[in-house]
Design an enzyme around this catalytic site. Structure first.
Site, PDB file in Angstrom:
ATOM      1  N   ASP A   1       0.870  -1.164   0.000  1.00 39.97           N
ATOM      2  CA  ASP A   1       0.000   0.000   0.000  1.00 39.97           C
ATOM      3  C   ASP A   1       0.917   1.226   0.000  1.00 39.97           C
ATOM      4  O   ASP A   1       2.046   1.148   0.491  1.00 39.97           O
ATOM      5  CB  ASP A   1      -0.866  -0.031   1.267  1.00 39.97           C
ATOM      6  CG  ASP A   1      -1.703   1.214   1.413  1.00 39.97           C
ATOM      7  OD1 ASP A   1      -2.222   1.719   0.394  1.00 39.97           O
ATOM      8  OD2 ASP A   1      -1.850   1.693   2.557  1.00 39.97           O
TER       9      ASP A   1
ATOM     10  N   GLU B   1      -0.082   5.015   0.621  1.00 37.44           N
ATOM     11  CA  GLU B   1      -0.315   6.097   1.579  1.00 37.44           C
ATOM     12  C   GLU B   1      -0.288   5.573   3.017  1.00 37.44           C
ATOM     13  O   GLU B   1      -0.879   4.554   3.330  1.00 37.44           O
ATOM     14  CB  GLU B   1      -1.642   6.786   1.275  1.00 37.44           C
ATOM     15  CG  GLU B   1      -1.600   7.491  -0.088  1.00 37.44           C
ATOM     16  CD  GLU B   1      -2.949   8.058  -0.491  1.00 37.44           C
ATOM     17  OE1 GLU B   1      -3.438   8.960   0.187  1.00 37.44           O
ATOM     18  OE2 GLU B   1      -3.516   7.565  -1.492  1.00 37.44           O
TER      19      GLU B   1
END
Lengths: 201, 201
Positions: free
Chosen positions: A7, A9
């Site tokens: 991922d 962010e």
């Protein structure tokens, strides 16, 4: 063979919209899915605010280019990529992520895209596929990769649980408590050790 | 959304074994699948030759680090990656490709791997999946990517034909004649124009 899916962010970079809100001085843009759970509605609202402020893709990218990855993220990725392929799986948009991905050393990012007018106006957002992170993990599994994945939030859980090894990173105490089977780390050195331990079997 | 899949050898870099043979001064290593059609047998033979010459993975990587990408390949990829995600799909081995991938700006490469002893001896080759390029294209299609692919040889044809747009690059006259439906290019500028024309619809 392994591949590591990240991922972006909160794991490798700050939350783009929150940083965008701060750097651009448009406070209402820090509204998130906690305030508006309908992501599609939230994105339409965000694009409306950008338009109101006269911000096209070029202006938006200029703001985003002032945002830096999390401290240590680039060094961590560079070291990891000596030994293993990585990809970023994100719900953001390629056009927003671009300046940050450059600062991370240009890893491949599989995410969504924007419809942009010739004059730079951002017309709409286009989501590539539902359950995008889980779908990508399954795609890599379909070509015989063992997947290690790293995420911080609820929309990462499907990906983490479908992986041979799923790690929480920079997450909340609640996420840790709710998912005790997922090892959780808060610094890149520990995460690096956990990933290389999987690679070494 | 589009993603561009590249074959590596002959398209972005020289043929690794032929260059390896030249740089290392071991002429018999330029034997290819034209001389030994059974790839598995050929690889076991190659690894045997490396062992005879006392070349472990470190020595092999030192030789490979003297090989450069094809002239213009890095600049072409850097420019293309401003607008689009790319991956390399190759039948080579991650440990061999490493030094070349660095010189190409660290694109993601999906290929095979080697089994290496702690002392660096290359013990065996491990093929990840059969029809690896076609499988990867299908994996990207399964997550709603439109695939553009670029290759030069027979083992690229499945990939090229399964893609929304498949381009031959640096190939032979015979390949061009046998596959007239695949546009063929011999310089990076023309290839760049052809890819961006697809992206622009």
């Amino acid at each position: 063979m392994y591949i590591v899916c990240f991922d972006m962010e909160s794991v490798l970079t700050p939350e783009i919209w929150i940083e965008f809100s701060r750097v651009s001085g448009i406070p209402e843009l820090c509204r998130t899915t906690r305030d508006e759970p309908d992501y599609d509605k939230l994105m339409r609202w965000r694009l409306g605010i950008l338009k109101e402020h006269g911000l096209g893709i070029q202006e938006v990218q200029e703001v985003i280019s002032k945002i830096d990855p999390l401290p240590g993220a680039r060094k961590f990725l560079d070291k990891l990529r000596e030994d293993i392929q990585i990809v970023i799986l994100s719900d953001t948009f390629e056009e927003f992520a671009g300046p940050l991905v450059k600062k991370l050393g240009m890893p491949t990012i599989l995410c969504n895209s924007l419809e942009i007018a010739p004059d730079g106006e951002i017309l709409a957002h286009k989501m590539r596929i539902s359950h995008s992170k889980l779908s990508a993990v399954n795609a890599f599994k379909s070509i015989n990769y063992n997947v290690i994945s790293v995420g911080d939030s609820y929309n990462d859980l499907e990906m983490l649980k479908a992986s041979e090894a799923g790690f929480l990173f920079n997450t909340t105490e609640k996420m840790k408590q709710d998912n005790p089977e997922l090892p959780a780390f808060d610094d890149f050195d520990s995460l690096y050790s956990a990933i290389t331990a999987v690679l070494k079997g």
